[in-house]
Design a protein around this motif. Sequence first.
Motif, PDB file in Angstrom:
ATOM      1  N   ARG A   1       0.721  -1.527   0.076  1.00 22.74           N
ATOM      2  CA  ARG A   1       0.040  -0.020  -0.075  1.00 22.74           C
ATOM      3  C   ARG A   1       1.109   1.240  -0.081  1.00 22.74           C
ATOM      4  NH1 ARG A   1      -4.266  -2.308   3.810  1.00 22.74           N
ATOM      5  NH2 ARG A   1      -5.765  -2.718   2.090  1.00 22.74           N
ATOM      6  N   THR A   2       0.356   2.215  -0.747  1.00 19.45           N
ATOM      7  CA  THR A   2       1.303   3.555  -0.768  1.00 19.45           C
ATOM      8  C   THR A   2       0.717   4.290   0.650  1.00 19.45           C
ATOM      9  OG1 THR A   2      -0.857   4.670  -1.493  1.00 19.45           O
ATOM     10  CG2 THR A   2       0.708   3.774  -3.242  1.00 19.45           C
ATOM     11  N   PRO A   3       1.602   5.337   1.121  1.00 16.79           N
ATOM     12  CA  PRO A   3       1.500   6.012   2.389  1.00 16.79           C
ATOM     13  C   PRO A   3       0.013   6.784   2.354  1.00 16.79           C
ATOM     14  CG  PRO A   3       3.510   6.473   1.598  1.00 16.79           C
ATOM     15  CD  PRO A   3       3.005   5.498   0.548  1.00 16.79           C
ATOM     16  N   ALA A   4      -0.380   7.134   1.128  1.00 15.89           N
ATOM     17  CA  ALA A   4      -1.406   7.778   0.885  1.00 15.89           C
ATOM     18  C   ALA A   4      -2.734   7.060   1.228  1.00 15.89           C
ATOM     19  CB  ALA A   4      -1.932   8.403  -0.396  1.00 15.89           C
ATOM     20  N   GLU A   5      -2.658   5.597   0.771  1.00 11.69           N
ATOM     21  CA  GLU A   5      -3.827   4.603   1.102  1.00 11.69           C
ATOM     22  C   GLU A   5      -3.927   4.215   2.433  1.00 11.69           C
ATOM     23  OE1 GLU A   5      -2.567   1.860  -1.635  1.00 11.69           O
ATOM     24  OE2 GLU A   5      -3.788   2.486  -3.365  1.00 11.69           O
ATOM     25  N   ARG A   6      -2.574   4.332   2.899  1.00 15.77           N
ATOM     26  CA  ARG A   6      -2.524   4.016   4.406  1.00 15.77           C
ATOM     27  C   ARG A   6      -2.951   4.964   5.182  1.00 15.77           C
ATOM     28  NH1 ARG A   6       3.517   1.708   4.741  1.00 15.77           N
ATOM     29  NH2 ARG A   6       2.920   1.408   7.008  1.00 15.77           N
ATOM     30  N   VAL A   7      -2.989   6.189   5.000  1.00 16.62           N
ATOM     31  CA  VAL A   7      -3.465   7.511   5.634  1.00 16.62           C
ATOM     32  C   VAL A   7      -5.159   7.421   5.461  1.00 16.62           C
ATOM     33  CG1 VAL A   7      -3.611   9.883   5.794  1.00 16.62           C
ATOM     34  CG2 VAL A   7      -1.433   8.747   5.559  1.00 16.62           C
ATOM     35  N   LYS A   8      -5.502   7.246   4.267  1.00 14.49           N
ATOM     36  CA  LYS A   8      -7.124   7.046   4.047  1.00 14.49           C
ATOM     37  C   LYS A   8      -7.787   5.844   5.080  1.00 14.49           C
ATOM     38  CE  LYS A   8      -7.082   8.508  -0.365  1.00 14.49           C
ATOM     39  NZ  LYS A   8      -7.191   8.337  -1.927  1.00 14.49           N
ATOM     40  N   LYS A   9      -6.935   4.908   5.120  1.00 17.06           N
ATOM     41  CA  LYS A   9      -7.619   3.949   5.984  1.00 17.06           C
ATOM     42  C   LYS A   9      -7.570   4.082   7.484  1.00 17.06           C
ATOM     43  CE  LYS A   9      -7.379  -1.062   6.177  1.00 17.06           C
ATOM     44  NZ  LYS A   9      -7.146  -2.014   5.595  1.00 17.06           N
ATOM     45  N   LEU A  10      -6.654   4.985   8.021  1.00 17.92           N
ATOM     46  CA  LEU A  10      -6.440   5.521   9.270  1.00 17.92           C
ATOM     47  C   LEU A  10      -7.646   6.560   9.647  1.00 17.92           C
ATOM     48  CD1 LEU A  10      -2.890   5.862   9.894  1.00 17.92           C
ATOM     49  CD2 LEU A  10      -4.009   4.244  10.968  1.00 17.92           C
ATOM     50  N   MET A  11      -7.872   7.232   8.510  1.00 15.19           N
ATOM     51  CA  MET A  11      -9.043   8.284   8.694  1.00 15.19           C
ATOM     52  C   MET A  11     -10.410   7.661   8.899  1.00 15.19           C
ATOM     53  SD  MET A  11      -8.613  11.183   5.894  1.00 15.19           S
ATOM     54  CE  MET A  11      -6.845  11.789   5.657  1.00 15.19           C
ATOM     55  N   LYS A  12     -10.624   6.608   8.112  1.00 16.52           N
ATOM     56  CA  LYS A  12     -11.778   5.727   8.044  1.00 16.52           C
ATOM     57  C   LYS A  12     -11.865   5.153   9.668  1.00 16.52           C
ATOM     58  CE  LYS A  12     -12.966   4.287   3.543  1.00 16.52           C
ATOM     59  NZ  LYS A  12     -13.106   3.309   2.662  1.00 16.52           N
TER      60      LYS A  12
ATOM     61  N   GLY B   1     -10.997   6.547  12.379  1.00 15.58           N
ATOM     62  CA  GLY B   1     -10.884   7.444  13.177  1.00 15.58           C
ATOM     63  C   GLY B   1      -9.575   7.826  14.050  1.00 15.58           C
ATOM     64  N   LYS B   2      -8.567   6.866  13.480  1.00 15.90           N
ATOM     65  CA  LYS B   2      -7.190   7.335  14.349  1.00 15.90           C
ATOM     66  C   LYS B   2      -6.487   8.855  13.770  1.00 15.90           C
ATOM     67  CE  LYS B   2      -7.025   2.903  15.763  1.00 15.90           C
ATOM     68  NZ  LYS B   2      -6.736   2.826  17.273  1.00 15.90           N
ATOM     69  N   VAL B   3      -7.061   9.384  12.440  1.00 10.76           N
ATOM     70  CA  VAL B   3      -6.449  10.547  12.012  1.00 10.76           C
ATOM     71  C   VAL B   3      -7.395  11.337  11.447  1.00 10.76           C
ATOM     72  CG1 VAL B   3      -5.005  11.343  10.206  1.00 10.76           C
ATOM     73  CG2 VAL B   3      -4.243   9.356  11.278  1.00 10.76           C
ATOM     74  N   LYS B   4      -7.401  12.733  11.720  1.00 11.24           N
ATOM     75  CA  LYS B   4      -8.521  13.620  11.327  1.00 11.24           C
ATOM     76  C   LYS B   4      -8.695  13.633   9.833  1.00 11.24           C
ATOM     77  CE  LYS B   4      -7.741  16.907  14.928  1.00 11.24           C
ATOM     78  NZ  LYS B   4      -7.366  18.352  15.179  1.00 11.24           N
ATOM     79  N   LYS B   5      -9.507  14.257   9.247  1.00 12.07           N
ATOM     80  CA  LYS B   5      -9.782  14.313   8.005  1.00 12.07           C
ATOM     81  C   LYS B   5      -9.099  15.479   7.171  1.00 12.07           C
ATOM     82  CE  LYS B   5     -14.227  11.698   7.417  1.00 12.07           C
ATOM     83  NZ  LYS B   5     -13.707  10.378   7.418  1.00 12.07           N
ATOM     84  N   LYS B   6      -9.210  16.624   8.089  1.00 10.97           N
ATOM     85  CA  LYS B   6      -8.371  17.737   7.495  1.00 10.97           C
ATOM     86  C   LYS B   6      -7.399  18.143   8.664  1.00 10.97           C
ATOM     87  CE  LYS B   6     -10.441  20.634   5.030  1.00 10.97           C
ATOM     88  NZ  LYS B   6     -11.463  22.117   4.768  1.00 10.97           N
TER      89      LYS B   6
END
Length: 46
Positions: free
Chosen positions: A6-17, A19-24
């Motif tokens: 997975r690319t870092p961008a895909e991994r960040v999207k997964k963390l957003m889903k 709830g570990k990371v904010k959307k903005k």
Amino acid sequence: MAKKDRTPAERVKKLMKKGKVKKKCCKSKPLCGKCPVLAFRRLKAA
């Protein structure tokens, strides 16, 4: 954590889903622990 292919961008999207990371980024100084920008930088560096 996640699959290595997975690319870092895909991994960040997964963390957003999860709830570990904010959307903005709230652009607080210093950047908060749930910042997507910091999460992306950490994953990209790893």
